[in-house]
Design a protein around this motif. Structure first.
Motif, PDB file in Angstrom:
ATOM      1  N   ASP A 233      23.955 107.078  80.131  1.00 25.75           N
ATOM      2  CA  ASP A 233      24.757 105.346  81.069  1.00 25.75           C
ATOM      3  C   ASP A 233      26.146 105.048  80.441  1.00 25.75           C
ATOM      4  O   ASP A 233      25.818 104.345  79.559  1.00 25.75           O
ATOM      5  N   GLN A 234      26.890 104.944  80.848  1.00 23.88           N
ATOM      6  CA  GLN A 234      28.296 104.470  80.365  1.00 23.88           C
ATOM      7  C   GLN A 234      28.897 104.131  79.372  1.00 23.88           C
ATOM      8  O   GLN A 234      28.431 103.509  78.840  1.00 23.88           O
ATOM      9  N   ARG A 236      26.394 104.883  76.671  1.00 28.03           N
ATOM     10  CA  ARG A 236      24.855 104.700  75.806  1.00 28.03           C
ATOM     11  C   ARG A 236      23.646 105.931  76.454  1.00 28.03           C
ATOM     12  O   ARG A 236      24.163 106.364  77.142  1.00 28.03           O
TER      13      ARG A 236
END
Length: 243
Positions: A233-234, A236
């Motif tokens: 997610d983004q 990470r």
């Protein structure tokens, strides 16, 4: 069809000039591409050196030299270098790498030429042949025996990737995940950043992409870890444990 013309020298022959014409032949569908190479090559045999037909022996010699010329090009060899390893790799019957040939010029018997002009004792039978060589097959064989190796893929530069562990209930689970991240070849460092109830945040230095890191964790996690899922997610890596 695209036609490229360039010059090439034959291998260890009195007549060293050979012309290679590269013809890329694609199937109509475009899904598969086969590459053939047309080579003009002189073939010569000494009169008295063959018990069979001199013309046929000279043609086979020319075909073999054409195949070796293509093999030398594929292997990135200097035309004047030694090519005995290529000959050994391709096998004794070099004719099998030829898709076809034609005799461009039958020069017949003549004096044996020497460097610097003049002639040596004895005669040779010479032909000029145009050979269509299966370049793909030559390359495949050289790769099979290890003369050609796949080009090394440049490694991804080391980068910091954040890892967040969610629904963490025990420090033991944290230690298991940390050990997985520290597997040889996966990361260069693993640094815990901070903890909060049910969560842990780490920063790892790795040459793997976040997606590749997530895949490795998902595959290597033991069943007792109760891993629910791993995603990115983004940038990470989010690790979810079962609640």
């Amino acid at each position: 069809m695209r036609l490229l013309s360039r010059s090439y020298r034959g291998l260890r022959e009195p007549v060293r000039a050979a012309q290679i014409l590269v013809v890329v032949m694609g199937l109509a569908s475009g899904a598969v591409h086969a590459e053939a190479v047309r080579v003009e090559q002189v073939g010569a045999v000494g009169v008295g050196s063959s018990r069979g037909d001199l013309r046929q022996a000279a043609v086979e010699r020319g075909i073999g030299l054409a195949v070796l010329a293509v093999a030398g090009e594929v292997a990135g060899r200097h035309p004047e270098g030694e090519h005995e390893d290529l000959r050994s790799a391709l096998g004794r019957d070099l004719v099998v790498y030829a898709e076809g040939f034609r005799v461009v010029e039958d020069r017949g018997r003549g004096p044996r030429a020497v460097e610097g002009g003049g002639s040596a004792a004895g005669e040779i039978y010479t032909v000029l042949v145009e050979v269509t060589v299966d370049r793909d097959r030559v390359e495949r064989r050289l790769r099979e025996v290890g003369i050609l190796r796949a080009a090394a893929v440049p490694s991804r530069p080391a980068d910091a990737v954040g890892v967040e562990i969610r629904f963490l209930e025990s420090y033991d689970d944290f230690e298991v995940l940390k050990a997985l991240l520290m597997a040889p070849g996966l990361t260069e460092s693993v640094v815990p950043r901070f903890f909060e109830p049910g969560r842990a945040h780490l920063q790892v230095t790795t040459r793997e992409s976040p997606a590749a890191l997530a895949d490795r964790l998902l595959v290597s996690a033991p069943p007792e870890l109760r891993l629910s899922g791993v995603r990115v997610d983004q940038g990470r890596v989010i690790v979810d444990l079962s609640r």
